[in-house]
Design a protein around this motif. Structure first.
Motif, PDB file in Angstrom:
ATOM      1  N   LEU A  58      -5.369 -14.125   4.290  1.00 30.23           N
ATOM      2  CA  LEU A  58      -4.520 -15.390   4.668  1.00 30.23           C
ATOM      3  C   LEU A  58      -5.004 -16.369   5.683  1.00 30.23           C
ATOM      4  CD1 LEU A  58      -0.971 -13.695   4.243  1.00 30.23           C
ATOM      5  CD2 LEU A  58      -2.072 -15.056   2.676  1.00 30.23           C
ATOM      6  N   GLU A  59      -5.592 -15.583   6.816  1.00 31.52           N
ATOM      7  CA  GLU A  59      -6.200 -16.345   7.983  1.00 31.52           C
ATOM      8  C   GLU A  59      -7.436 -17.079   7.549  1.00 31.52           C
ATOM      9  OE1 GLU A  59      -6.523 -13.848  11.187  1.00 31.52           O
ATOM     10  OE2 GLU A  59      -4.228 -13.403  11.318  1.00 31.52           O
ATOM     11  N   ASN A  60      -8.396 -16.594   6.530  1.00 30.82           N
ATOM     12  CA  ASN A  60      -9.458 -17.082   6.165  1.00 30.82           C
ATOM     13  C   ASN A  60      -9.457 -17.752   4.974  1.00 30.82           C
ATOM     14  OD1 ASN A  60     -11.840 -15.637   8.098  1.00 30.82           O
ATOM     15  ND2 ASN A  60     -10.322 -14.228   7.526  1.00 30.82           N
ATOM     16  N   ASN A  61      -8.171 -18.233   4.633  1.00 31.24           N
ATOM     17  CA  ASN A  61      -7.972 -18.790   3.313  1.00 31.24           C
ATOM     18  C   ASN A  61      -8.692 -18.235   1.862  1.00 31.24           C
ATOM     19  OD1 ASN A  61      -6.341 -20.706   4.383  1.00 31.24           O
ATOM     20  ND2 ASN A  61      -7.896 -21.777   5.330  1.00 31.24           N
ATOM     21  N   ILE A  62      -8.902 -17.072   1.988  1.00 34.79           N
ATOM     22  CA  ILE A  62      -9.559 -16.418   0.752  1.00 34.79           C
ATOM     23  C   ILE A  62      -8.508 -16.568  -0.350  1.00 34.79           C
ATOM     24  CG2 ILE A  62     -10.555 -14.243  -0.073  1.00 34.79           C
ATOM     25  CD1 ILE A  62     -12.000 -15.002   2.520  1.00 34.79           C
ATOM     26  N   ASP A  63      -9.387 -17.232  -1.393  1.00 36.80           N
ATOM     27  CA  ASP A  63      -8.552 -17.289  -2.670  1.00 36.80           C
ATOM     28  C   ASP A  63      -8.659 -16.102  -3.450  1.00 36.80           C
ATOM     29  OD1 ASP A  63      -7.204 -18.614  -4.607  1.00 36.80           O
ATOM     30  OD2 ASP A  63      -9.012 -19.622  -5.616  1.00 36.80           O
ATOM     31  N   PHE A  64      -7.530 -15.978  -4.332  1.00 40.36           N
ATOM     32  CA  PHE A  64      -7.496 -14.699  -5.021  1.00 40.36           C
ATOM     33  C   PHE A  64      -6.757 -15.249  -6.393  1.00 40.36           C
ATOM     34  CE2 PHE A  64      -3.477 -15.102  -2.843  1.00 40.36           C
ATOM     35  CZ  PHE A  64      -2.445 -15.001  -3.801  1.00 40.36           C
ATOM     36  N   ASP A  65      -7.027 -14.489  -7.480  1.00 40.67           N
ATOM     37  CA  ASP A  65      -6.688 -14.575  -8.923  1.00 40.67           C
ATOM     38  C   ASP A  65      -6.088 -13.497  -9.473  1.00 40.67           C
ATOM     39  OD1 ASP A  65      -7.317 -17.465  -9.610  1.00 40.67           O
ATOM     40  OD2 ASP A  65      -9.250 -16.656  -8.621  1.00 40.67           O
ATOM     41  N   ILE A  66      -5.185 -13.581 -10.505  1.00 33.77           N
ATOM     42  CA  ILE A  66      -4.631 -12.379 -10.993  1.00 33.77           C
ATOM     43  C   ILE A  66      -5.305 -12.133 -12.329  1.00 33.77           C
ATOM     44  CG2 ILE A  66      -2.511 -11.514 -12.344  1.00 33.77           C
ATOM     45  CD1 ILE A  66      -1.036 -13.590 -10.147  1.00 33.77           C
ATOM     46  N   SER A  67      -6.259 -11.174 -12.396  1.00 30.62           N
ATOM     47  CA  SER A  67      -7.048 -11.085 -13.501  1.00 30.62           C
ATOM     48  C   SER A  67      -6.416 -10.453 -14.797  1.00 30.62           C
ATOM     49  CB  SER A  67      -8.297 -10.283 -12.949  1.00 30.62           C
ATOM     50  OG  SER A  67      -9.215  -9.894 -14.029  1.00 30.62           O
ATOM     51  N   TYR A  68      -5.191  -9.473 -14.330  1.00 29.23           N
ATOM     52  CA  TYR A  68      -4.774  -8.615 -15.447  1.00 29.23           C
ATOM     53  C   TYR A  68      -3.358  -8.052 -14.765  1.00 29.23           C
ATOM     54  CZ  TYR A  68      -4.618  -5.052 -19.345  1.00 29.23           C
ATOM     55  OH  TYR A  68      -4.054  -4.537 -20.314  1.00 29.23           O
ATOM     56  N   TYR A  69      -2.393  -8.058 -15.828  1.00 27.84           N
ATOM     57  CA  TYR A  69      -1.332  -7.572 -15.364  1.00 27.84           C
ATOM     58  C   TYR A  69      -0.550  -6.944 -16.547  1.00 27.84           C
ATOM     59  CZ  TYR A  69      -0.451 -12.198 -17.579  1.00 27.84           C
ATOM     60  OH  TYR A  69      -0.673 -13.172 -18.683  1.00 27.84           O
ATOM     61  N   SER A  70       0.446  -5.934 -16.163  1.00 22.77           N
ATOM     62  CA  SER A  70       1.188  -5.244 -17.110  1.00 22.77           C
ATOM     63  C   SER A  70       2.693  -6.197 -17.251  1.00 22.77           C
ATOM     64  CB  SER A  70       1.405  -3.910 -16.699  1.00 22.77           C
ATOM     65  OG  SER A  70       1.998  -3.528 -15.361  1.00 22.77           O
ATOM     66  N   THR A  71       3.068  -7.071 -16.316  1.00 20.55           N
ATOM     67  CA  THR A  71       4.140  -7.871 -16.364  1.00 20.55           C
ATOM     68  C   THR A  71       3.850  -9.049 -15.466  1.00 20.55           C
ATOM     69  OG1 THR A  71       6.542  -7.901 -15.724  1.00 20.55           O
ATOM     70  CG2 THR A  71       5.266  -6.967 -14.057  1.00 20.55           C
ATOM     71  N   ASP A  72       4.428 -10.191 -16.043  1.00 22.82           N
ATOM     72  CA  ASP A  72       4.129 -11.575 -15.564  1.00 22.82           C
ATOM     73  C   ASP A  72       4.440 -11.653 -14.009  1.00 22.82           C
ATOM     74  OD1 ASP A  72       3.409 -12.443 -18.067  1.00 22.82           O
ATOM     75  OD2 ASP A  72       5.529 -13.183 -18.564  1.00 22.82           O
ATOM     76  N   VAL A  73       3.772 -12.278 -13.373  1.00 18.10           N
ATOM     77  CA  VAL A  73       3.801 -12.318 -12.170  1.00 18.10           C
ATOM     78  C   VAL A  73       3.080 -13.598 -11.374  1.00 18.10           C
ATOM     79  CG1 VAL A  73       1.645 -11.019 -11.406  1.00 18.10           C
ATOM     80  CG2 VAL A  73       3.864 -11.427  -9.888  1.00 18.10           C
ATOM     81  N   SER A  74       3.710 -14.558 -10.800  1.00 22.40           N
ATOM     82  CA  SER A  74       2.875 -15.814 -10.141  1.00 22.40           C
ATOM     83  C   SER A  74       2.045 -15.284  -8.988  1.00 22.40           C
ATOM     84  CB  SER A  74       3.827 -16.904  -9.855  1.00 22.40           C
ATOM     85  OG  SER A  74       4.566 -16.492  -8.657  1.00 22.40           O
ATOM     86  N   LYS A  75       1.054 -16.421  -8.701  1.00 26.72           N
ATOM     87  CA  LYS A  75       0.402 -16.236  -7.373  1.00 26.72           C
ATOM     88  C   LYS A  75       1.145 -16.284  -6.064  1.00 26.72           C
ATOM     89  CE  LYS A  75      -3.764 -17.901  -6.907  1.00 26.72           C
ATOM     90  NZ  LYS A  75      -4.902 -18.828  -6.728  1.00 26.72           N
TER      91      LYS A  75
END
Length: 268
Positions: free
Chosen positions: A74-91
């Motif tokens: 969070l402090e370094n504004n590191i981006d992340f992405d949801i690559s795979y999931y077993s249930t829907d979830v938002s960023k």
């Protein structure tokens, strides 16, 4: 005049173009896991997501190992992405979980010695990810990975391109790794799609079909199933021999191959 059909092949990355090596740390037990597919771990949970962190893992070597992963991200504004999931979830939901999680950088860097032992000096696709338990709202596993190209990859891609087939990569791995992979294999960067979820891979195939392509999808995991269903030809590659390939996964494939070069013999 005979109208020629444009052809495209979309390759998954890890396990398809790259022989993958990964080390997973179970944060509840401290156990290191090397022979389990991270996607299988998620499928075994009712509420879990694979979150790819968009930074070079080597940056962590110089940090205080007790730094919270959440603080670093969070402090370094590191981006992340949801690559795979077993249930829907938002960023937004993932970010809220990260903000209060207590996992530390050491939970990632602890895996480095074992990974280096498995792939000495390897840099290709050296990345980090976490598996988040959505119900318990915590990081349950950390993952570090590296890979090396299967022996026939560059030659196969060159022959496909020489024959007029356009080559694309659609992968759940981080963007920096996929750009590097594209450069190494000769795939144009604008043909390489990073952190592509299961739905995104299917969308990429559909978009190419809308552009007039006949599309082959080549992959090795459950995150390729929707793209398999959408593609004109679905190819399951079993060259990554570190686990079983479930019958369900095989049932979505039109062809099963053991070597990446075998795609050259498939007429679609």
């Amino acid at each position: 005049m005979i109208k020629m059909t444009k052809k495209a092949i979309v390759f998954d990355n890890s396990g398809t173009l790259l022989e993958r090596f990964r080390v997973i740390k179970d944060l509840s037990t401290g156990e290191f896991i090397t022979h389990v597919n991270s996607l299988d771990l998620i499928d075994s949970c009712l509420n879990a997501a694979l979150v790819v962190l968009q930074f070079n893992t080597n940056r962590l070597k110089d940090l205080d190992p007790n730094t919270l992963i959440s603080d670093f991200v969070l402090e370094n504004n590191i981006d992340f992405d949801i690559s795979y999931y077993s249930t829907d979830v938002s960023k937004e939901e993932i970010k809220a979980i990260l903000e209060k999680d207590t996992a530390i950088i050491k939970d990632i860097t602890d895996t480095f010695p074992l990974l280096k032992e498995r792939v000495p000096g390897m840099e290709l696709c050296n990345g980090s990810a976490v598996i988040i338990d959505i119900e318990e709202e915590r990081i349950s596993y950390t993952i570090t990975s590296a890979g090396q190209l299967f022996s026939g990859v560059k030659d196969t891609i060159a022959k496909l391109q020489d024959s007029g087939t356009d080559v694309f990569i659609a992968s759940g791995d981080r963007s920096g790794d996929i750009r590097k992979l594209a450069n190494i294999t000769g795939v144009p960067e604008d043909h390489a799609f990073a952190t592509a979820s299961t739905d995104r891979k299917a969308e990429i195939v559909a978009n190419l079909q809308d552009e007039g392509y006949k599309v082959m999808m080549v992959g090795d995991g459950p995150n390729d199933i929707l793209a398999f269903q959408k593609a004109d030809a679905a190819v399951l590659t079993t060259e990554q021999k570190d686990g079983d390939f479930p019958d369900k996964l095989k049932s979505y494939a039109d062809f099963v191959i053991e070597d990446i070069s075998e795609v050259l013999q498939i007429d679609f």
